[in-house]
Design a protein around this motif. Structure first.
Motif, PDB file in Angstrom:
ATOM      1  N   TRP A  54      47.263  35.816  39.603  1.00 56.09           N
ATOM      2  CA  TRP A  54      47.257  34.361  39.434  1.00 56.09           C
ATOM      3  C   TRP A  54      46.305  33.939  38.325  1.00 56.09           C
ATOM      4  CZ3 TRP A  54      42.907  31.348  39.894  1.00 56.09           C
ATOM      5  CH2 TRP A  54      41.797  31.896  40.568  1.00 56.09           C
ATOM      6  N   GLN A  55      45.240  34.716  38.117  1.00 57.88           N
ATOM      7  CA  GLN A  55      44.289  34.390  37.061  1.00 57.88           C
ATOM      8  C   GLN A  55      44.896  34.642  35.684  1.00 57.88           C
ATOM      9  OE1 GLN A  55      41.239  36.995  38.615  1.00 57.88           O
ATOM     10  NE2 GLN A  55      39.984  35.252  39.260  1.00 57.88           N
ATOM     11  N   LYS A  58      47.328  31.753  35.096  1.00 58.07           N
ATOM     12  CA  LYS A  58      46.659  30.480  34.825  1.00 58.07           C
ATOM     13  C   LYS A  58      46.049  30.459  33.432  1.00 58.07           C
ATOM     14  CE  LYS A  58      43.212  27.274  36.703  1.00 58.07           C
ATOM     15  NZ  LYS A  58      42.284  26.987  37.830  1.00 58.07           N
TER      16      LYS A  58
END
Length: 234
Positions: A54-55, A58
């Motif tokens: 998810w990092q 993002k």
């Protein structure tokens, strides 16, 4: 960044990778920093290492939205003994359009065939020198599951007329989403052996054997559902 360039004695690096997530700075500050070093000509490209899926997603999105440099790479540990990145990290990289570089493709020597079941690692090897808390420590990986992988790896390597290390590199280099493994060597002999895997392709049966024996136990929800739906794992 300036201190690093000074130590290296260069004015620019081709690729600057964040070594890991930074809880002390907001993501927008990280985005601004990456944009600044590229605009200033101190780095040509930027990437990350050891980020969660998810990092990666993002950061790649924010860089694109803010007109920053594209995220071009993620560097992760991935090998026959470390496959959990298949659940989210590798797919996130593919979705973000970044290249996935692999460190530790030989599992710190465990996949070279030089260690033997129930025999202490030879003096001077990385495992013999590893700290008790490291992932490659003998007491952590001296397990039946690990030796099952190593045994099949030796069989596959013998059938293809190559070394276990070369077979391990060939397997991971052909995994979905992988750009290239990064090999490390302490001797010229080790380097030559690793480079020998550059053109090696395992047959389908051998690949399937290694994939099956090394399959990690999938945690409960949501990964069992993700595995069943996406087909990434396995």
């Amino acid at each position: 960044m300036d201190a690093g360039l000074s130590r290296l004695g260069v004015e620019q690096v081709d690729l600057y990778q964040l070594h890991g997530p930074d809880d002390e700075h907001r993501v927008d500050e990280i985005v601004d920093f990456l944009a600044e070093i590229v605009t200033a000509g101190k780095a040509r490209h930027v990437g990350v290492s050891n980020f969660a899926g998810w990092q990666v997603a993002k950061l790649a999105r924010l860089l694109a939205e803010r007109g920053g440099p594209p995220l071009v790479s993620q560097q992760i540990q991935y090998n026959l003994l470390a496959r959990a990145v298949e659940w989210e990290v590798v797919p996130a990289g593919v979705d973000a359009g970044v290249g996935t570089l692999l460190y530790g493709p030989l599992a710190q020597g465990w996949l070279t065939g030089k260690y033997r079941r129930d025999q202490e690692p030879p003096a001077g090897t990385r495992v013999a020198q590893a700290g008790e808390q490291t992932s490659e420590a003998w007491h952590r990986r001296n397990t039946d599951d690990v030796w099952a992988v190593v045994d099949v790896l030796r069989d596959v390597a013998h059938a293809h007329g190559v070394t276990p290390g070369q077979a391990a590199l060939a397997w991971v280099a052909d995994r979905p989403g992988v750009t290239a493994p990064i090999v490390g060597a302490r001797t010229v002999t080790q380097l030559r052996e690793s480079l020998g895997a550059a053109t090696l392709r395992l047959d389908e049966k051998a690949t399937a054997r290694l994939t099956e024996v090394s399959a990690p136990v999938t945690p409960n929800y949501p990964y069992q559902m993700i595995e069943r739906i996406s087909g990434w794992h396995g």
